[in-house]
Design a protein around this motif. Structure first.
Motif, PDB file in Angstrom:
ATOM      1  N   ILE A  25       0.840  -1.204   0.000  1.00 37.87           N
ATOM      2  CA  ILE A  25       0.000   0.000   0.000  1.00 37.87           C
ATOM      3  C   ILE A  25       0.871   1.248   0.000  1.00 37.87           C
ATOM      4  CG2 ILE A  25      -1.603   1.377   1.390  1.00 37.87           C
ATOM      5  CD1 ILE A  25      -2.999  -1.206   2.183  1.00 37.87           C
ATOM      6  N   ALA A  26       1.940   1.246   0.806  1.00 36.94           N
ATOM      7  CA  ALA A  26       2.842   2.396   0.866  1.00 36.94           C
ATOM      8  C   ALA A  26       3.514   2.620  -0.487  1.00 36.94           C
ATOM      9  CB  ALA A  26       3.894   2.179   1.954  1.00 36.94           C
ATOM     10  N   LEU A  27       3.962   1.541  -1.112  1.00 35.16           N
ATOM     11  CA  LEU A  27       4.641   1.656  -2.411  1.00 35.16           C
ATOM     12  C   LEU A  27       3.681   2.138  -3.493  1.00 35.16           C
ATOM     13  CD1 LEU A  27       6.775  -1.625  -2.299  1.00 35.16           C
ATOM     14  CD2 LEU A  27       7.474   0.709  -1.715  1.00 35.16           C
ATOM     15  N   GLU A  28       2.421   1.738  -3.391  1.00 39.33           N
ATOM     16  CA  GLU A  28       1.416   2.176  -4.362  1.00 39.33           C
ATOM     17  C   GLU A  28       1.136   3.666  -4.188  1.00 39.33           C
ATOM     18  OE1 GLU A  28      -0.830   1.633  -7.668  1.00 39.33           O
ATOM     19  OE2 GLU A  28       0.384   0.072  -6.692  1.00 39.33           O
ATOM     20  N   LEU A  29       1.031   4.115  -2.948  1.00 41.15           N
ATOM     21  CA  LEU A  29       0.786   5.534  -2.668  1.00 41.15           C
ATOM     22  C   LEU A  29       1.950   6.395  -3.152  1.00 41.15           C
ATOM     23  CD1 LEU A  29      -0.689   5.358   0.957  1.00 41.15           C
ATOM     24  CD2 LEU A  29      -1.942   5.871  -1.140  1.00 41.15           C
ATOM     25  N   ALA A  30       3.168   5.851  -3.048  1.00 43.70           N
ATOM     26  CA  ALA A  30       4.368   6.601  -3.433  1.00 43.70           C
ATOM     27  C   ALA A  30       4.404   6.918  -4.922  1.00 43.70           C
ATOM     28  CB  ALA A  30       5.612   5.828  -3.030  1.00 43.70           C
ATOM     29  N   LYS A  31       3.696   6.130  -5.725  1.00 39.23           N
ATOM     30  CA  LYS A  31       3.687   6.348  -7.171  1.00 39.23           C
ATOM     31  C   LYS A  31       3.020   7.669  -7.546  1.00 39.23           C
ATOM     32  CE  LYS A  31       3.547   1.403  -8.362  1.00 39.23           C
ATOM     33  NZ  LYS A  31       2.725   0.330  -8.992  1.00 39.23           N
ATOM     34  N   GLU A  32       2.077   8.107  -6.714  1.00 38.84           N
ATOM     35  CA  GLU A  32       1.312   9.314  -7.052  1.00 38.84           C
ATOM     36  C   GLU A  32       1.476  10.436  -6.033  1.00 38.84           C
ATOM     37  OE1 GLU A  32      -2.720   8.102  -7.519  1.00 38.84           O
ATOM     38  OE2 GLU A  32      -2.313   6.806  -9.244  1.00 38.84           O
ATOM     39  N   ASN A  33       2.236  10.184  -4.974  1.00 36.86           N
ATOM     40  CA  ASN A  33       2.378  11.183  -3.921  1.00 36.86           C
ATOM     41  C   ASN A  33       3.859  11.389  -3.597  1.00 36.86           C
ATOM     42  OD1 ASN A  33       2.509  12.465  -1.288  1.00 36.86           O
ATOM     43  ND2 ASN A  33       0.334  11.982  -1.025  1.00 36.86           N
ATOM     44  N   ALA A  34       4.362  12.566  -3.932  1.00 36.58           N
ATOM     45  CA  ALA A  34       5.788  12.863  -3.741  1.00 36.58           C
ATOM     46  C   ALA A  34       6.174  12.856  -2.262  1.00 36.58           C
ATOM     47  CB  ALA A  34       6.124  14.212  -4.360  1.00 36.58           C
ATOM     48  N   GLU A  35       5.261  13.305  -1.382  1.00 34.64           N
ATOM     49  CA  GLU A  35       5.560  13.334   0.054  1.00 34.64           C
ATOM     50  C   GLU A  35       5.740  11.920   0.604  1.00 34.64           C
ATOM     51  OE1 GLU A  35       3.568  16.455   2.632  1.00 34.64           O
ATOM     52  OE2 GLU A  35       2.205  16.427   0.922  1.00 34.64           O
ATOM     53  N   VAL A  36       4.887  11.000   0.146  1.00 32.12           N
ATOM     54  CA  VAL A  36       5.013   9.602   0.565  1.00 32.12           C
ATOM     55  C   VAL A  36       6.342   9.039   0.072  1.00 32.12           C
ATOM     56  CG1 VAL A  36       4.080   7.269   0.330  1.00 32.12           C
ATOM     57  CG2 VAL A  36       2.531   9.197   0.641  1.00 32.12           C
ATOM     58  N   LYS A  37       6.667   9.337  -1.169  1.00 35.89           N
ATOM     59  CA  LYS A  37       7.913   8.856  -1.756  1.00 35.89           C
ATOM     60  C   LYS A  37       9.119   9.351  -0.969  1.00 35.89           C
ATOM     61  CE  LYS A  37      10.338   8.572  -6.196  1.00 35.89           C
ATOM     62  NZ  LYS A  37      10.320   8.983  -7.626  1.00 35.89           N
ATOM     63  N   ASP A  38       9.077  10.624  -0.572  1.00 36.30           N
ATOM     64  CA  ASP A  38      10.178  11.206   0.197  1.00 36.30           C
ATOM     65  C   ASP A  38      10.284  10.563   1.583  1.00 36.30           C
ATOM     66  OD1 ASP A  38      10.788  12.877  -1.894  1.00 36.30           O
ATOM     67  OD2 ASP A  38       9.734  14.627  -1.066  1.00 36.30           O
ATOM     68  N   PHE A  39       9.126  10.299   2.200  1.00 38.25           N
ATOM     69  CA  PHE A  39       9.140   9.688   3.532  1.00 38.25           C
ATOM     70  C   PHE A  39       9.714   8.274   3.474  1.00 38.25           C
ATOM     71  CE2 PHE A  39       7.217   7.186   6.969  1.00 38.25           C
ATOM     72  CZ  PHE A  39       7.644   7.933   8.062  1.00 38.25           C
TER      73      PHE A  39
END
Length: 203
Positions: free
Chosen positions: A47-61
């Motif tokens: 779920i985290a990896l999927e969110l990171a695809k569309e959310n830069a803040e998640v990717k950075d975290f």
């Protein structure tokens, strides 16, 4: 060393998901389920990896989490950090209660399901996390003597503030929760192991 633990894998249903998606959570303390204040998933959780695809803040975290060590000893000592997602789940025993889902730097993908429910009143790491992010802390286990205790309280006792579990011992409450959720196909009993590499040398 092997770290055998007996627990329960509980499905937390995601709010508003058309496909009835769930987040499986492994816990050795189902008796404290009414004290759940948050769900925390690993930075490597699907779920985290999927969110990171569309959310830069998640990717950075997630990138920040990847820079720190991922062994359990280091996690115990480092500051507990989380990223609050837009995802909420229903409490499995109270559909009127919704729980926020965080990506957290102290959850290992390699252990259990890569997701936990946080019960701040009865776990040191969860308490630290809840205090940092101003999350509710509900005591659901009290000493049999009814004496006042300082939280987090990690000993066994009598269940409180937990609806139909009130007054039960921790061991009986664990079985009761497992029985109810298993009957609803929302949980399965599971044994986990914290197996680690072991180096042997003649020196």
């Amino acid at each position: 060393w092997i770290g055998k633990s007996m627990g329960l894998t509980v499905d937390f249903e995601i709010v508003g998901d058309d496909k009835n998606a769930k987040i499986p959570v492994y816990t050795t303390r189902p008796d404290t389920i009414f004290g759940a204040a948050f769900i925390a998933i690993s930075a490597h959780h699907p779920i985290a990896l999927e969110l990171a695809k569309e959310n830069a803040e998640v990717k950075d975290f997630i990138s920040e989490c990847n820079k720190s060590a991922i062994d359990e000893q280091t996690i115990e000592k480092q500051e507990k950090k989380g990223f609050k997602t837009a995802i909420k789940v229903f409490h499995p025993l109270d559909k009127n209660k919704q729980i926020d889902v965080y990506i957290a730097n102290f959850v290992l993908m390699e252990y259990g399901t890569g997701a936990i429910f946080g019960c701040p009143a009865h776990d040191v790491r969860d308490f630290e996390f809840a205090t940092k992010y101003n999350l509710p802390i509900t005591q659901v286990v009290a000493p049999a003597s009814s004496e006042a205790v300082e939280l987090p309280y990690s000993e066994d006792g009598v269940i409180v503030n937990s609806d139909f579990l009130n007054g039960l011992s921790c061991s009986v409450a664990k079985e009761k929760v497992a029985e109810i959720l298993s009957a609803k196909n929302q949980a399965t009993k599971k044994t986990n192991y914290r197996l680690r590499d072991w180096g042997v040398s003649r020196q």
